[in-house]
Design a protein around this motif. Structure first.
Motif, PDB file in Angstrom:
ATOM      1  N   ASP A  96       8.011  -4.655  12.707  1.00  0.00           N
ATOM      2  CA  ASP A  96       7.485  -3.238  12.184  1.00  0.00           C
ATOM      3  C   ASP A  96       6.942  -3.536  10.442  1.00  0.00           C
ATOM      4  OD1 ASP A  96       8.176  -1.893  14.194  1.00  0.00           O
ATOM      5  OD2 ASP A  96      10.489  -2.084  12.830  1.00  0.00           O
ATOM      6  N   VAL A  97       7.187  -4.795   9.655  1.00  0.00           N
ATOM      7  CA  VAL A  97       7.473  -5.041   8.250  1.00  0.00           C
ATOM      8  C   VAL A  97       6.958  -6.300   8.279  1.00  0.00           C
ATOM      9  CG1 VAL A  97       7.853  -4.797   6.010  1.00  0.00           C
ATOM     10  CG2 VAL A  97       7.906  -3.029   7.565  1.00  0.00           C
ATOM     11  N   LEU A  98       5.516  -7.218   7.252  1.00  0.00           N
ATOM     12  CA  LEU A  98       6.273  -7.934   7.497  1.00  0.00           C
ATOM     13  C   LEU A  98       6.258  -8.332   5.257  1.00  0.00           C
ATOM     14  CD1 LEU A  98       5.608 -11.200   8.075  1.00  0.00           C
ATOM     15  CD2 LEU A  98       3.237 -11.057   7.699  1.00  0.00           C
ATOM     16  N   TRP A 152      12.370  -5.537  10.650  1.00  0.00           N
ATOM     17  CA  TRP A 152      12.381  -4.469  11.870  1.00  0.00           C
ATOM     18  C   TRP A 152      13.011  -2.838  10.607  1.00  0.00           C
ATOM     19  CZ3 TRP A 152      12.301  -9.120  13.254  1.00  0.00           C
ATOM     20  CH2 TRP A 152      11.026  -9.535  14.475  1.00  0.00           C
ATOM     21  N   TYR A 153      12.343  -1.989  11.019  1.00  0.00           N
ATOM     22  CA  TYR A 153      12.704  -0.730  10.479  1.00  0.00           C
ATOM     23  C   TYR A 153      13.804   0.255  11.317  1.00  0.00           C
ATOM     24  CZ  TYR A 153      11.957   2.812   7.163  1.00  0.00           C
ATOM     25  OH  TYR A 153      12.465   3.917   6.499  1.00  0.00           O
ATOM     26  N   ASP A 154      14.451   0.706  10.332  1.00  0.00           N
ATOM     27  CA  ASP A 154      15.630   1.459  10.879  1.00  0.00           C
ATOM     28  C   ASP A 154      15.044   2.786  10.647  1.00  0.00           C
ATOM     29  OD1 ASP A 154      18.086   1.886  13.115  1.00  0.00           O
ATOM     30  OD2 ASP A 154      18.801   2.736  10.889  1.00  0.00           O
ATOM     31  N   ALA A 183       4.042  -2.550  -7.534  1.00  0.00           N
ATOM     32  CA  ALA A 183       3.281  -1.945  -7.819  1.00  0.00           C
ATOM     33  C   ALA A 183       2.341  -1.847  -6.230  1.00  0.00           C
ATOM     34  CB  ALA A 183       2.262  -3.349  -8.660  1.00  0.00           C
ATOM     35  N   HIS A 184       1.095  -0.728  -6.257  1.00  0.00           N
ATOM     36  CA  HIS A 184       0.289  -0.759  -5.672  1.00  0.00           C
ATOM     37  C   HIS A 184      -0.530  -1.700  -4.889  1.00  0.00           C
ATOM     38  CE1 HIS A 184       1.511   3.765  -6.919  1.00  0.00           C
ATOM     39  NE2 HIS A 184       1.562   3.082  -5.105  1.00  0.00           N
ATOM     40  N   LEU A 185      -1.509  -1.829  -3.950  1.00  0.00           N
ATOM     41  CA  LEU A 185      -1.881  -3.241  -3.814  1.00  0.00           C
ATOM     42  C   LEU A 185      -3.409  -2.243  -2.591  1.00  0.00           C
ATOM     43  CD1 LEU A 185      -0.793  -5.159  -0.387  1.00  0.00           C
ATOM     44  CD2 LEU A 185      -0.664  -5.217  -3.073  1.00  0.00           C
ATOM     45  N   GLU A 198       1.000  -0.865   0.361  1.00  0.00           N
ATOM     46  CA  GLU A 198       0.103  -0.264   0.130  1.00  0.00           C
ATOM     47  C   GLU A 198       0.933   1.186   0.099  1.00  0.00           C
ATOM     48  OE1 GLU A 198      -2.739  -0.091   2.762  1.00  0.00           O
ATOM     49  OE2 GLU A 198      -3.520  -2.142   3.152  1.00  0.00           O
ATOM     50  N   ASN A 199       0.375   2.599   0.015  1.00  0.00           N
ATOM     51  CA  ASN A 199       1.050   3.562  -0.039  1.00  0.00           C
ATOM     52  C   ASN A 199       2.063   3.758   0.977  1.00  0.00           C
ATOM     53  OD1 ASN A 199       0.370   4.750  -1.973  1.00  0.00           O
ATOM     54  ND2 ASN A 199      -1.310   6.002  -1.707  1.00  0.00           N
ATOM     55  N   GLY A 200       3.057   4.310   1.097  1.00  0.00           N
ATOM     56  CA  GLY A 200       3.395   4.119   2.373  1.00  0.00           C
ATOM     57  C   GLY A 200       4.088   3.190   2.901  1.00  0.00           C
ATOM     58  N   ALA A 201       4.231   1.772   1.844  1.00  0.00           N
ATOM     59  CA  ALA A 201       4.882   0.659   3.134  1.00  0.00           C
ATOM     60  C   ALA A 201       5.592   0.079   2.847  1.00  0.00           C
ATOM     61  CB  ALA A 201       3.656  -1.054   1.876  1.00  0.00           C
ATOM     62  N   GLY A 202       6.598   1.023   2.192  1.00  0.00           N
ATOM     63  CA  GLY A 202       8.284   1.054   2.533  1.00  0.00           C
ATOM     64  C   GLY A 202       8.208   0.750   1.160  1.00  0.00           C
ATOM     65  N   LYS A 203       7.899   0.290  -0.054  1.00  0.00           N
ATOM     66  CA  LYS A 203       8.265  -0.175  -1.037  1.00  0.00           C
ATOM     67  C   LYS A 203       9.477   0.731  -1.608  1.00  0.00           C
ATOM     68  CE  LYS A 203       4.800   0.395  -3.251  1.00  0.00           C
ATOM     69  NZ  LYS A 203       3.531   0.864  -2.359  1.00  0.00           N
ATOM     70  N   SER A 204      10.020   1.964  -1.805  1.00  0.00           N
ATOM     71  CA  SER A 204      10.742   2.237  -2.330  1.00  0.00           C
ATOM     72  C   SER A 204      11.788   2.564  -1.743  1.00  0.00           C
ATOM     73  CB  SER A 204      10.678   3.987  -2.546  1.00  0.00           C
ATOM     74  OG  SER A 204       9.256   4.562  -3.793  1.00  0.00           O
ATOM     75  N   ALA A 205      11.553   2.876  -0.796  1.00  0.00           N
ATOM     76  CA  ALA A 205      13.258   2.334   0.511  1.00  0.00           C
ATOM     77  C   ALA A 205      13.497   1.012   0.313  1.00  0.00           C
ATOM     78  CB  ALA A 205      12.347   2.500   2.665  1.00  0.00           C
ATOM     79  N   LEU A 206      12.580  -0.472   0.869  1.00  0.00           N
ATOM     80  CA  LEU A 206      13.483  -1.509   0.204  1.00  0.00           C
ATOM     81  C   LEU A 206      13.983  -1.396  -1.286  1.00  0.00           C
ATOM     82  CD1 LEU A 206      13.089  -4.560   1.680  1.00  0.00           C
ATOM     83  CD2 LEU A 206      11.640  -5.081  -0.146  1.00  0.00           C
ATOM     84  N   ARG A 240       3.784  -5.147   4.128  1.00  0.00           N
ATOM     85  CA  ARG A 240       2.591  -5.145   5.218  1.00  0.00           C
ATOM     86  C   ARG A 240       3.776  -4.078   5.772  1.00  0.00           C
ATOM     87  NH1 ARG A 240      -0.028  -8.785   8.929  1.00  0.00           N
ATOM     88  NH2 ARG A 240       1.098  -6.977   9.999  1.00  0.00           N
ATOM     89  N   ARG A 241       3.372  -3.116   6.125  1.00  0.00           N
ATOM     90  CA  ARG A 241       3.846  -2.471   7.671  1.00  0.00           C
ATOM     91  C   ARG A 241       3.081  -2.681   8.337  1.00  0.00           C
ATOM     92  NH1 ARG A 241       5.525   4.034   6.409  1.00  0.00           N
ATOM     93  NH2 ARG A 241       5.238   4.760   9.105  1.00  0.00           N
ATOM     94  N   ASN A 242       2.988  -2.523   9.741  1.00  0.00           N
ATOM     95  CA  ASN A 242       2.034  -2.869  10.937  1.00  0.00           C
ATOM     96  C   ASN A 242       2.010  -1.534  11.818  1.00  0.00           C
ATOM     97  OD1 ASN A 242       1.529  -3.318  12.889  1.00  0.00           O
ATOM     98  ND2 ASN A 242       2.876  -5.676  13.734  1.00  0.00           N
TER      99      ASN A 242
HETATM  100  N1  LIG Z   1       7.927   0.184   8.744  1.00  0.00           N
HETATM  101  C1  LIG Z   1       7.896   2.056   8.748  1.00  0.00           C
HETATM  102  N2  LIG Z   1       7.889   2.278  10.203  1.00  0.00           N
HETATM  103  C2  LIG Z   1       8.300   3.846  10.107  1.00  0.00           C
HETATM  104  N3  LIG Z   1       8.429   4.348   8.316  1.00  0.00           N
HETATM  105  C3  LIG Z   1       8.244   3.906   7.511  1.00  0.00           C
HETATM  106  C4  LIG Z   1       8.133   3.042   7.300  1.00  0.00           C
HETATM  107  N4  LIG Z   1       8.346   2.101   5.974  1.00  0.00           N
HETATM  108  C5  LIG Z   1       8.862   2.898   5.091  1.00  0.00           C
HETATM  109  N5  LIG Z   1       8.909   4.094   6.050  1.00  0.00           N
HETATM  110  C6  LIG Z   1       8.828   6.003   6.117  1.00  0.00           C
HETATM  111  O1  LIG Z   1       7.491   5.746   4.941  1.00  0.00           O
HETATM  112  C7  LIG Z   1       8.203   6.876   3.516  1.00  0.00           C
HETATM  113  C8  LIG Z   1       7.398   6.145   2.655  1.00  0.00           C
HETATM  114  O2  LIG Z   1       7.650   5.157   2.425  1.00  0.00           O
HETATM  115  P1  LIG Z   1       8.323   4.681   1.196  1.00  0.00           P
HETATM  116  O3  LIG Z   1       8.303   6.162  -0.084  1.00  0.00           O
HETATM  117  O4  LIG Z   1       8.744   3.695   0.992  1.00  0.00           O
HETATM  118  O5  LIG Z   1       6.865   3.675   0.884  1.00  0.00           O
HETATM  119  P2  LIG Z   1       6.057   2.879  -0.675  1.00  0.00           P
HETATM  120  O6  LIG Z   1       5.429   1.917  -0.539  1.00  0.00           O
HETATM  121  O7  LIG Z   1       6.779   3.436  -1.624  1.00  0.00           O
HETATM  122  O8  LIG Z   1       4.595   3.776  -0.863  1.00  0.00           O
HETATM  123  P3  LIG Z   1       4.018   5.487  -1.952  1.00  0.00           P
HETATM  124  O9  LIG Z   1       2.977   3.612  -2.989  1.00  0.00           O
HETATM  125  O10 LIG Z   1       3.197   5.680  -1.753  1.00  0.00           O
HETATM  126  O11 LIG Z   1       5.291   5.018  -3.090  1.00  0.00           O
HETATM  127  C9  LIG Z   1       9.297   6.480   3.989  1.00  0.00           C
HETATM  128  O12 LIG Z   1       9.824   8.443   4.546  1.00  0.00           O
HETATM  129  C10 LIG Z   1       9.959   5.726   5.025  1.00  0.00           C
HETATM  130  O13 LIG Z   1      11.234   6.478   5.417  1.00  0.00           O
END
Ligand SMILES: Nc1ncnc2c1ncn2[C@@H]1O[C@H](COP(=O)(O)OP(=O)(O)OP(=O)(O)O)[C@@H](O)[C@H]1O
Length: 342
Positions: A271-273, A291-293, A210-212, A73-81, A247-249
């Motif tokens: 923090d994430v599965l 676990w997310y740092d 992709a988005h969910l 989903e949006n903000g799940a952390g896909k780009s960070a990963l 999936r972000r918890n």
């Molecule tokens: N488990 C987490 N706990 C806290 N912050 C997180 C976690 N995962 C990601 N973030 C933070 O949330 C923000 C959004 O993360 P990111 O851009 O990677 O998500 P995304 O899934 O790619 O979102 P989008 O679908 O909107 O592109 C970033 O600032 C990231 O550091």
């Protein structure tokens, strides 16, 4: 008498036997022994079958010529990963190209630096980072919508001409067009099909984000995602070789902010599965807690949050022996402080 099954029919005589008969097919169907040499090298050098080892999920390595869909989903952390995986591939001497249409490329690179140094980077970090990364990391430098054809050209060019073995395309939604849900689905299918063809043609591993869909009514935010939750056509996951879902918890995050955990319990849940819901080559599926740092943006395999050093030794100064667990709760508490007027 000529017998089709005895192989005594001349290819030319079968012309017209099937609508699209093409003489080239005779070169494409071979005796199995013709592949013996290729198989020998796969068996002798199994590592060459890998485009990259996955630093987080042992049973999910990245193979050449495959397409992986990363859903969340949006903000799940896909780009960070994706940034972390890119660094990991670079640490394995593999070239990577990032196409990130929604993010300013400078911000993408700063996030990569944060992940590499374990903290917000400074100007002092520029030289060591680019000294290492310049020959390994390519980035599409424009932001905003791009046509699917132009993107496909870019992915092919990065793989074929620049030798990138990993191409990250973030994300599918930015490449699809259409006025009706049907035409959007057709367009998605074409993009995924094209990416798959480019992966096969070049040997690169393509990572497509992709988005969910939003969870259905009655399903909480924390319902386990599956490949059927990917927004759009089911062809996306059918065509992909691998499907991985993040999936972000958020419930845990909220509970920490609300002070709902006893001290020793707050970090027992991940923090994430990361769910691997499909792996064509092995049939393995898995669920990996992560676990997310926050300071580094790294996902870690234990709650202690030991960071990984992806740069050649000594260059990043990252401390891989120290647990960073306490930084995580500190970061969340900082962000949840109520606003106070000065
Ligand atoms: N488990 C987490 N706990 C806290 N912050 C997180 C976690 N995962 C990601 N973030 C933070 O949330 C923000 C959004 O993360 P990111 O851009 O990677 O998500 P995304 O899934 O790619 O979102 P989008 O679908 O909107 O592109 C970033 O600032 C990231 O550091």
């Amino acid at each position: 008498m000529a017998d089709v099954f005895a192989g005594t029919v001349e290819p030319a005589k079968t012309r017209g036997a099937w609508s699209d008969y093409n003489a080239r097919i005779a070169e494409d169907i071979v005796k199995c022994g013709q592949l013996q040499g290729d198989i020998a090298s796969e068996l002798m050098y199994p590592a060459s079958r890998l485009a990259g080892k996955n630093p987080l999920v042992k049973s999910f390595d990245f193979r050449p010529s495959e397409l992986t869909i990363w859903g969340g989903e949006n903000g799940a952390g896909k780009s960070a990963l994706m940034n972390q995986l890119a660094l990991s591939m670079m640490s394995q001497s593999q070239k990577v190209c990032l196409f990130s249409f929604e993010m300013d490329p400078k911000r993408t690179l700063i996030s990569c630096m944060r992940c590499a140094f374990g903290r917000s980077p400074t100007t002092q970090d520029l030289f060591p980072f680019f000294d290492w990364a310049n020959d390994l990391l390519y980035i599409y430098r424009n932001q905003g919508a791009i046509s699917a054809e132009y993107c496909a050209d870019g992915v092919f060019y990065a793989a074929k001409m620049l030798g990138c073995r990993h191409i990250v395309v973030d994300n599918l939604m930015m490449l699809t067009t259409g006025n009706s849900s049907d035409s959007v689905m057709q367009s998605q299918k074409r993009v995924v099909q094209t990416m798959k063809e480019i992966a096969i043609a070049t040997g690169a591993h393509i990572h497509l984000v992709a988005h969910l869909r939003k969870p259905a009514n009655g399903q909480g935010q924390n319902a386990k995602p599956s490949r059927f939750d990917i927004s759009g056509s089911s062809d996306i996951s059918n065509l992909a070789d691998n499907v991985a879902l993040l999936r972000r918890n958020r419930e845990k995050e909220q509970q920490i902010i609300d002070g709902g955990f006893r001290n020793d319990q707050w970090d027992s849940e991940p923090d994430v599965l990361l769910t691997v819901d499909k792996q064509r080559a092995t049939g393995d599926s898995s669920m990996t807690p992560l676990w997310y740092d926050k300071p580094s943006g790294q996902f870690c395999i234990s709650s202690a949050r030991y960071l990984q050093d992806y740069m050649p030794s000594g260059m990043s100064g990252i401390d891989t022996t120290k647990p960073h667990q306490l930084d995580a709760i500190q970061g969340l508490k900082e962000r949840s402080k109520p606003w106070e007027p000065i």
